[in-house]
Design a protein around this motif. Structure first.
Motif, mmCIF file in Angstrom:
data_model
loop_
_atom_site.group_PDB
_atom_site.id
_atom_site.type_symbol
_atom_site.label_atom_id
_atom_site.label_comp_id
_atom_site.label_asym_id
_atom_site.label_seq_id
_atom_site.Cartn_x
_atom_site.Cartn_y
_atom_site.Cartn_z
ATOM 1 N N ALA A 72 32.346 -25.928 51.611
ATOM 2 C CA ALA A 72 33.600 -25.545 50.968
ATOM 3 C C ALA A 72 33.348 -25.049 49.545
ATOM 4 O O ALA A 72 33.938 -24.052 49.112
ATOM 5 N N ASN A 73 32.457 -25.715 48.822
ATOM 6 C CA ASN A 73 32.142 -25.294 47.452
ATOM 7 C C ASN A 73 31.435 -23.944 47.427
ATOM 8 O O ASN A 73 31.685 -23.119 46.536
ATOM 9 N N LEU A 74 30.546 -23.719 48.391
ATOM 10 C CA LEU A 74 29.862 -22.426 48.464
ATOM 11 C C LEU A 74 30.865 -21.305 48.698
ATOM 12 O O LEU A 74 30.799 -20.252 48.046
ATOM 13 N N LEU A 75 31.797 -21.523 49.614
ATOM 14 C CA LEU A 75 32.796 -20.503 49.925
ATOM 15 C C LEU A 75 33.725 -20.251 48.741
ATOM 16 O O LEU A 75 34.207 -19.125 48.548
ATOM 17 N N ALA A 76 33.953 -21.299 47.936
ATOM 18 C CA ALA A 76 34.851 -21.165 46.778
ATOM 19 C C ALA A 76 34.115 -20.760 45.507
ATOM 20 O O ALA A 76 34.740 -20.566 44.470
#
Length: 201
Positions: free
Chosen positions: A182-186
């Motif tokens: 999720a952090n990578l995508l955000a």
């Protein structure tokens, strides 16, 4: 009977959390309650520096290597080799000795793959390093290298049973890294740094 003993040995070895043990010995507290909250190498680098991180990495890798080597020496069947390695990996994720609150399993998983078939293990490690050097994301390195690892095992002749066990490890790795994904995508995922600690493991 021997297979059950080896699988249990694998799980118990995996349950020995190197990060928690090293942190206690060095007076660093519980790594699950500080930093990223993950008892792994990157968080230990943040909390205790390079020595703590190196000891954690070595310990977590060895607990993946040793049970599989024991299974090899015992002449275990491929399914026992696969199950023993998988049990060590699951032990790291859900350690019986530490309230079933473990880490994400990358170092232990790499140790397991190297012990299963060292050429595939080195290829997986090389992929991790390549992605880490290019992107500086430890989590992305784990996700990419573990995704490819089952193919390495098949390609380099380790057989479908070990590749299948690796596929289960890959699925568990993705589950444990869901917050990192999720952090990578955000665009919020922290990068690897030896001087400025990364935000996430």
């Amino acid at each position: 009977m021997l297979g059950a003993v080896l699988i249990l040995f694998g799980y118990l070895c995996g349950s020995l959390s190197a990060a928690i043990i090293v942190a206690r010995l060095m007076g660093l507290g519980d790594p699950r309650e500080a930093g990223s909250g993950n008892p792994g190498t990157t968080n230990m680098l943040r909390l205790g520096g390079r020595t703590a991180a190196a000891l954690t990495l070595l310990g977590d890798a060895l607990k993946g290597v040793l049970p599989v080597l024991a299974a090899h020496l015992a002449g275990a069947a491929p399914w026992v080799l696969g199950a023993t390695g998988l049990a060590a990996f699951i032990g790291h994720l859900y350690p019986v000795f530490f309230g079933f609150r473990g880490g994400k399993g990358v170092a232990t998983g790499l140790g397991v793959i190297i012990a299963w078939a060292w050429p595939a293990g080195l290829a997986t490690l090389g992929t991790w390093l390549a992605v880490a050097i290019v992107t500086r994301y430890a989590s992305l390195s784990a996700l990419v290298s573990f995704l490819i690892a089952p193919l390495y095992l098949v390609w380099l002749g380790a057989g479908p049973i070990l590749a299948g066990a690796m596929a289960v490890m890959t699925a568990l790795t993705y589950w444990r890294h869901r917050s990192n994904i999720a952090n990578l995508l955000a665009g919020r995922e922290g990068k690897i740094s030896l001087s400025s600690r990364s935000k996430n493991d």
